[in-house]
Each structure stands twice: as structure tokens, then as C-alpha cells.
Scaffold this motif. Structure first.
Motif, PDB file in Angstrom:
ATOM      1  N   TYR A 304       0.709  -1.319  -0.005  1.00  0.00           N
ATOM      2  CA  TYR A 304       0.082   0.131   0.049  1.00  0.00           C
ATOM      3  C   TYR A 304       0.899   1.153  -0.050  1.00  0.00           C
ATOM      4  O   TYR A 304       0.334   2.393   0.433  1.00  0.00           O
ATOM      5  N   THR A 313       0.784  -1.592  -7.558  1.00  0.00           N
ATOM      6  CA  THR A 313      -0.335  -1.087  -7.185  1.00  0.00           C
ATOM      7  C   THR A 313      -1.458  -1.496  -8.327  1.00  0.00           C
ATOM      8  O   THR A 313      -2.734  -2.127  -7.967  1.00  0.00           O
ATOM      9  N   THR A 318      -3.022  -3.007  -3.526  1.00  0.00           N
ATOM     10  CA  THR A 318      -2.720  -2.371  -2.315  1.00  0.00           C
ATOM     11  C   THR A 318      -3.086  -3.106  -1.000  1.00  0.00           C
ATOM     12  O   THR A 318      -2.526  -2.980   0.039  1.00  0.00           O
ATOM     13  N   ARG A 363      -9.609  -0.849   4.262  1.00  0.00           N
ATOM     14  CA  ARG A 363      -9.238  -1.284   3.097  1.00  0.00           C
ATOM     15  C   ARG A 363      -9.684  -2.747   2.746  1.00  0.00           C
ATOM     16  O   ARG A 363     -10.116  -3.247   1.792  1.00  0.00           O
ATOM     17  N   GLN A 368      -9.710   0.297  -1.179  1.00  0.00           N
ATOM     18  CA  GLN A 368      -8.674   1.273  -0.846  1.00  0.00           C
ATOM     19  C   GLN A 368      -9.444   2.619  -0.936  1.00  0.00           C
ATOM     20  O   GLN A 368      -9.972   2.750  -1.823  1.00  0.00           O
TER      21      GLN A 368
END
Length: 561
Positions: A304, A313, A318, A363, A368
Motif C-alpha cells: 500500500y 499497485t 494495495t 481497506r 482502498q
């Protein structure tokens, strides 16, 4: 065991045919750090017969046809890196070397390998489904800026004339494709599988629509918008379909697969990998990439950190997934029985080692959020359990037969410094550092670091000071080495001079670990380079595009005066 690469090997296994043939731009190294080996062994563990064709000669059909016709599909990957990144330097010069090829010799994979291999398969096996995967396919799944041709290119799925594309860490998706084709024999029946991309002439009835290829070709701000939308909405916990019109077709991305459960990840990395180059390729020389990671252990997936220039990513996401300590210890015991093992485990980690067992309730349930977890400061929800990681290192080091254990993965020093027991953690890291701890501050100027989404340079200096001071108290010579990037969007010669003076004042040496930014496909930084716009904030960004001046930036940082 090695996956077969020749008909003779297939016959020795008692197989009459192969279900899946995987084609890759890397040499075939049977190690879990190589995507084709990981996918191949996973499918094998589920009962599928899998063969590998690595670095086929693309000028003839001799290599691509040597295993015959697979019963289900061909899986095609450019290898562990994008083939254009593998083949060209940041100065746009053809590379003579390739760390993923026997003998380190370059030229064994074609430019745009995924497209070339796909066309080769289509020529000799016109009716066999083609599924694209790996980093090159994953990062080029939608229309993307291609630095090497200085143009926008359509989805690699269309350019390769393939049937389906899997993105990200694709074990679940590939297995579901195999299972679906087993039942239906129809590749279009795979169009609903999470973690896949397909094309259609019909506009989807729901989902997020990215600006079309025509729009982004005419308006760079639309390209920046498409990049930001893709980054935000591609999340397994949002469960959103995304699509983009390209000419008269639509490229459609299903929501990502949910991450593997810990037990699944544990089993995956304990499969029967040889951790060697297949003899068919080893006879041509050693593969340099294997030498560095042969006896490394993957403990964690995902990151992340969300650095603007990093592809992770978009590929591993993440969402951090960690293996159990018991599983990692079991793998360490397996390593000690390997005939090539000499007592040293070179790494226990992943994209960012000290994210091991980190949690974020937001998350992991809703996806995210729009904020960056570690920029401009570490989010209070980005919980890190350094105790778990240190316990892991100590237990692996205590395995009989392990003489040395090092941490070679990336370390986020800002996460360590925010820990109330930072000095104790740093002391432990000293024990697992083989002389030099490599960190990546990347730059020093606040404006450039903001665009990179990296922490302030002062934190790097603070960590360096404490690490080297604590090393002395332990009577050990351990040092922090910094990695830097020049010519990143936002850097002019003014910021470049700032970096040069920062290095001269604070490091006292001219680091060799300086690279010129390469606008590789799919990243935020590449969108900045192409558009001159930060996709997240919409702010204008200075971009140095001249090869001559980009090279000058590296030379400037490396010279005295």
C-alpha cells in the motif's frame, strides 16, 4: 518437479497430451518468483497437465509447435518484466544483457513479446484459445501511453488478437478459466470470470466507463482522468466492472479476484519447485535473476505504498496478504534440503517486507480509499505489526541448517520510524543486514517527492543516522545505501541540483544506484509524463522529455562541483 518443455518429457510423465501450454519471454526458471512457474505448478496441483515453452524463436514455428496443441488454451506472458523495459535502457538504447535469459545475453525475447507470441500461436494453432497474462499484459490491458513509440496504443488484448486477458496475481482466474473451458469448450463463457478482461462489440449495461480511445487521443486531460479512475475503481472490494470504447469495440475489465486466503497462499509457495533453471535452458548458461533469489522466501504479497512510478499497485494491488509463520518455516526447512543450498537465505519478504501482517479494516472491507496510505504522512489506519515480522525472522534463522538470513526486500523506513519501539526494531534489522541496507528515498526535493508519493528526505536521513549509530553500538559495520531516480516528472535542473547537493552534504559519496525514470506502462508517473498533469490532483507538472537532458540529469548528480 520441472514442468515439461519437450515431447520426450511429456511422455516420461505418462501424459498423452497437455491441457495448458504456457509461453514466456523469460528462460524457464522453476522458482515461485517467476510467474509462469507459479501458475504452472498451481494448475498442476489442481490436476491439469501443463507444459512450458520459454523464449521461443519467433522467426519460425519450430519452438512454438514442439509441444503440440493444448487441450484447453495457450497462456502467454512477456515474462517477469515488460519486454520493452527488458530490451531498452532509459536512454532508449538496445540492451545487450537480459537478467532473465541464459548467460544474461540480451535479444532472446522480441519487442512487444506478448503480441509477437500471440500472433505466432494464432498462425500455427488458429482455433486454440489464447489467454494473456503477466506484467506486460496486466499493465497494458487498457489503452496506454507507450514511451518507446511515443504514441497511445490500444489494449494489448486487441493488438495481440487474443481471446482473454488475466490481470494481477492470476492463480484463481486461470484456474477458473481452465475449469470453465473443461465444461463448455467455449472461451466466451469465461467472460464473467473475475480478474479477466475481454472485448465485445456491445456496450456494457453497467459499470464505470473510461474516456474512449478517441477521447484520450484528442485530449490529454482525458487520459489523466482515465488513469485516476482505473486506479481508484480497480479494487476487489468495490466489485466494479470497468470498460473503455476503442474504435467500434469495448474492452471490458471484470472486477479483480479477491486475494487468496492465507491457507491458499501457504500451499502455493510450498509446491514442488526445483528452484533451478530447466536443463533445456541451463545448458546455455546461468540466468542472473535466479542467482539473486534462488534461496529467497516470499512472506507477503501486495503493497500500500502506492508510489506513483511503481507498477505493484496495478498488479499485486494495495491489499497486503501474508503467509503464516508455520508455512514460511516449512519452506525454510525445504530449502536446507536443496542440493545447492549453502546455508544462506537471501531474503524473507516481498514488495515491502515490513508490511508483513499489516492490517487496515477500511481497506479490507470497503477497498482502498482515495487517500494514499503513506503520503503525505502515514495514515493512522495503516497498522504495522513489526513484532510479527521480527518473530518471523528469528524463527526462520533458528531453523537447523540456516547459517545466515538477510532482508533484501524493500523496507519502508517511515513505517519503522513511526513505531514506538523504532530503535529496537532497527537494532534487529542490523542483525539481518549483509553489510548494506538498501533503501529507496528516490529523491530529495519536496516537490518531486510529492509527485512520487514518497516520504520526506528528512525521514531517510533520520533512519540512516539511527541505523548506522546503532550499528556502531553493536560493533558492526552496517551502512544505509540510497537509491535515487532522476528525470521523474516535476524535476527540472533546479530540482536536480537540489538532489545533487543533498547527496553531497548527507551521503559523502557518489551513489551508483541512480536511475533515469522510464515511463513504463500503466503507472501514475507515466500518465504525468505523457500529459503533464498529475492525474490525482489535476495540477500541471513540468516534464523533461529530451533524452539528452534526461541523461544530463544523471551525469550532473554523479559529478563533483
Amino acid at each position: 518437479m520441472f514442468l515439461p518443455t519437450t515431447v520426450e518429457e511429456v511422455e516420461r510423465l505418462g501424459w498423452k497430451e497437455l491441457d495448458v501450454i504456457l509461453v514466456t519471454g523469460d528462460a524457464y526458471v522453476d522458482h515461485p518468483s517467476f510467474g509462469v512457474a507459479l501458475i504452472g505448478h498451481y494448475l498442476l496441483s489442481k490436476g491439469y497437465r501443463v507444459g512450458v515453452i520459454a523464449q521461443p524463436d519467433w522467426h519460425s514455428g519450430e519452438d512454438i509447435t514442439r509441444l503440440g496443441r493444448p487441450r484447453l488454451f495457450f497462456g502467454i506472458s512477456g515474462g517477469n518484466v515488460d519486454s520493452m523495459v527488458a530490451n531498452y535502457t532509459a536512454s532508449m538504447k538496445k540492451r545487450k544483457t537480459d537478467d532473465y535469459s541464459p548467460g544474461g545475453i540480451g535479444g532472446k525475447r522480441p519487442d512487444r513479446a506478448v503480441i509477437v507470441y500471440s500472433n505466432l500461436v494464432r498462425r500455427f494453432f488458429p482455433k486454440v484459445p489464447i489467454v494473456l497474462g503477466g506484467l506486460e499484459a496486466s499493465l497494458r490491458r487498457f489503452a496506454q501511453y507507450d514511451w518507446w513509440s511515443d504514441t497511445l496504443r490500444k489494449s494489448i488484448l486487441l493488438d495481440a488478437k487474443a481471446d482473454l486477458l488475466v490481470y494481477g496475481m492470476a492463480e484463481k482466474a486461470v484456474l477458473q478459466i481452465a475449469q470453465t473451458l473443461e465444461k463448455t469448450k467455449d472461451i466466451t463463457s469465461c467472460h464473467g470470470i473475475p480478474g479477466t478482461v475481454f472485448w465485445t462489440s456491445q456496450r456494457p449495461e453497467n459499470g464505470i466507463e473510461l474516456p474512449s480511445f478517441e477521447e484520450i487521443s484528442q485530449d490529454k486531460s482525458k487520459y489523466a482522468k482515465a488513469t485516476a479512475l482505473l486506479q481508484f475503481w480497480t479494487d476487489p472490494y468495490r466489485n466494479v466492472l470497468i470498460y473503455q470504447k476503442q474504435d467500434n469495440r469495448y474492452v471490458v475489465q471484470n472486477p479483480p479476484q479477491l486475494p487468496l486466503e492465507q491457507e491458499e497462499l501457504d500451499r502455493l509457495y510450498l509446491l514442488d519447485f526445483e528452484r533451478r533453471t530447466h536443463p533445456y535452458y541451463a545448458r546455455m548458461g546461468t540466468v542472473p535473476a535466479l542467482e539473486m533469489i534462488q534461496f529467497s522466501i516470499t512472506a507477503v504479497r501486495g503493497c500500500y505504498g502506492m508510489c506513483s512510478f511503481c507498477a505493484l499497485t496495478h498488479h499485486q494491488t494495495t491489499h497486503v496478504l501474508s503467509r503464516s509463520i508455520d508455512s514460511i518455516i516449512e519452506e525454510a526447512k525445504m530449502l536446507t534440503k536443496h542440493p545447492d543450498f549453502r546455508g544462506t537465505i537471501s531474503d524473507v519478504g516481498g514488495p515491502t517486507a515490513n508490511m508483513y501482517n499489516s492490517k487496515c479494516q477500511r481497506r479490507e472491507t470497503q477497498g482502498q480509499c482515495k487517500k494514499f496510505c503513506l503520503h503525505p504522512a502515514v495514515c493512522e489506519n495503516a497498522k504495522v505489526t513489526h513484532e510479527d515480522y521480527l518473530e518471523l525472522l528469528e524463527k526462520v534463522k533458528s531453523v537447523e541448517g540456516v547459517k545466515h538470513l538477510f532482508v533484501s526486500s524493500g523496507i519502508r523506513h517511515d513505517l519503522i520510524l513511526m513505531d514506538k519501539d523504532a530503535d529496537r526494531i532497527i537494532k534487529k534489522l542490523v542483525d539481518f543486514t549483509p553489510g548494506q541496507l538498501k533503501l529507496a528515498p528516490e529523491h530529495a526535493h519536496p516537490k518531486v517527492l510529492k509527485l512520487m508519493r514518497k516520504p520526506p528526505a528528512e525521514l531517510f536521513l533520520e533512519f540512516k543516522r539511527r541505523f548506522e549509530s546503532l550499528s556502531k553500538t553493536l560493533s558492526k559495520k552496517r551502512y544505509v545505501i540510497g537509491y535515487f531516480i532522476v528525470a521523474h516528472p516535476g524535476e527540472s535542473m533546479h530540482e536536480n541540483d537540489y538532489l545533487k547537493k543533498f547527496i553531497q552534504r548527507n551521503l559523502g559519496y557518489h551513489p551508483q544506484q541512480i536511475q533515469i525514470f522510464t515511463p513504463s506502462p500503466g503507472t501514475l508517473s507515466t500518465a504525468m509524463y505523457y500529459t503533464g498533469i498529475d492525474p490525482i490532483t489535476g495540477e500541471e507538472v513540468f516534464v523533461e522529455r529530451s533524452l539528452k537532458h534526461r541523461n544530463k540529469m544523471k551525469q550532473n548528480v554523479n559529478t563533483n562541483g
